[in-house]
Motif scaffolding. Sequence first.
Motif, mmCIF file in Angstrom:
data_model
loop_
_atom_site.group_PDB
_atom_site.id
_atom_site.type_symbol
_atom_site.label_atom_id
_atom_site.label_comp_id
_atom_site.label_asym_id
_atom_site.label_seq_id
_atom_site.Cartn_x
_atom_site.Cartn_y
_atom_site.Cartn_z
ATOM 1 N N UNK A 37 0.831 -1.200 0.000
ATOM 2 C CA UNK A 37 0.000 0.000 0.000
ATOM 3 C C UNK A 37 0.872 1.260 0.000
ATOM 4 N N UNK A 38 1.929 1.245 0.812
ATOM 5 C CA UNK A 38 2.842 2.392 0.866
ATOM 6 C C UNK A 38 3.503 2.629 -0.482
ATOM 7 N N UNK A 43 3.938 6.026 -5.150
ATOM 8 C CA UNK A 43 4.040 6.267 -6.586
ATOM 9 C C UNK A 43 2.964 7.224 -7.081
ATOM 10 N N UNK A 44 1.772 7.151 -6.476
ATOM 11 C CA UNK A 44 0.706 8.107 -6.823
ATOM 12 C C UNK A 44 1.146 9.520 -6.419
ATOM 13 N N UNK A 113 6.092 10.996 1.185
ATOM 14 C CA UNK A 113 7.483 10.626 1.484
ATOM 15 C C UNK A 113 7.920 9.225 1.084
ATOM 16 N N UNK A 114 6.986 8.285 0.875
ATOM 17 C CA UNK A 114 7.385 6.889 0.641
ATOM 18 C C UNK A 114 8.260 6.725 -0.603
ATOM 19 N N UNK A 115 7.962 7.453 -1.673
ATOM 20 C CA UNK A 115 8.740 7.301 -2.906
ATOM 21 C C UNK A 115 10.139 7.882 -2.757
ATOM 22 N N UNK A 121 12.500 2.215 4.567
ATOM 23 C CA UNK A 121 12.723 3.303 5.518
ATOM 24 C C UNK A 121 11.405 3.853 6.025
ATOM 25 N N UNK A 122 10.445 4.013 5.120
ATOM 26 C CA UNK A 122 9.128 4.530 5.517
ATOM 27 C C UNK A 122 8.473 3.621 6.539
#
Length: 334
Positions: A37-38, A43-44, A113-115, A121-122
């Motif tokens: 999901x992250x 990516x979105x 921040x995930x990308x 790390x996220x």
Amino acid sequence: MNEQHSSNDKLNTAEKTVVVPLLLIATILAGMLSPMQSAVNGQVGKLLKDGNASAVVSFGSGLVVMAVIILARRSTRQQFASIPRKIAARKIPWWNWVAGCCGAMVVFSEGASASVLGVATFQTTLISGMVISGLLCDRLGIGVPEKQMFNFPRILGALLAILATVLVVLPSWQAPKVVALAVLPFLAGLLAGWQPAGNSAVAQETGSMLVSITWNFIVGFTILGAALLIRVMMGQVTFTLPTAWWMYLGGPLGLLSIALMALLVRGLGLLLLGLASTAGQLIGSVLIDWMIPALGAQVYTVTVLGAVVALIGAGIAMMPSAKKKVAVNDLETH
């Protein structure tokens, strides 16, 4: 008679020996849905160049799925329709009704921040924040029948969670912007500690966990949508829907994870479920970054080490206190 009891005990033991490992594996796999999901929401966010817009897409897709489920049954429609009356009755504290804000923060941080951070790390910083939040909620009696005093193992778990966060951001220490972004999932994890308590209270009040989850999505979507609408009207951002179908999977993946955990907890209990799902989240996040280089995240040795430390910290923090628990009512009277 004794022989029959002995035979039944042996059969039960044999069943547990086979079933429990299978349930643990299933929980680890279910835990991997969270980093998936992250990755999707990240990516979105990268495509739309806006974490707020990404979160609206994720919450919107999840809300559509839940609306279909709720509307399909008369009982859930009636339970959902009772929400305004129950809010007005004030039988449960008002903050339980806005627990969806926590989920909104988590999904927003994914898009923002995930990308950039990478899924590993996220997830590590998010889990570290949740470990510390869980300890604080236990100590304050939020969402639990009894308060748990701080002891050495629980404090050690919190310290390991902080160490894990430091380890995973070490490769980016010279990039202040990246380190600053790592604060987002950590803060989201801190807030997420009281979300299950709020959702559980709403579920008890309405008589349905499905209704509670739907309300959770409505609150999150409303807050995020209102913020995005204001920003669009002010000309700060332009919002366009993604064209790729898989970019709408963020919400459904979160729902699937919730559903699987609700089923698996019956066979494992909360402690084993928590440990196995945390392991799944961390293993899955490292594998995603490693096996999908197109996401642009590099897996460092300290990243893996940080994930392991986070898992150990979570395991220690989840251990039941050996000392006598103090009842919430007892502490509140002193």
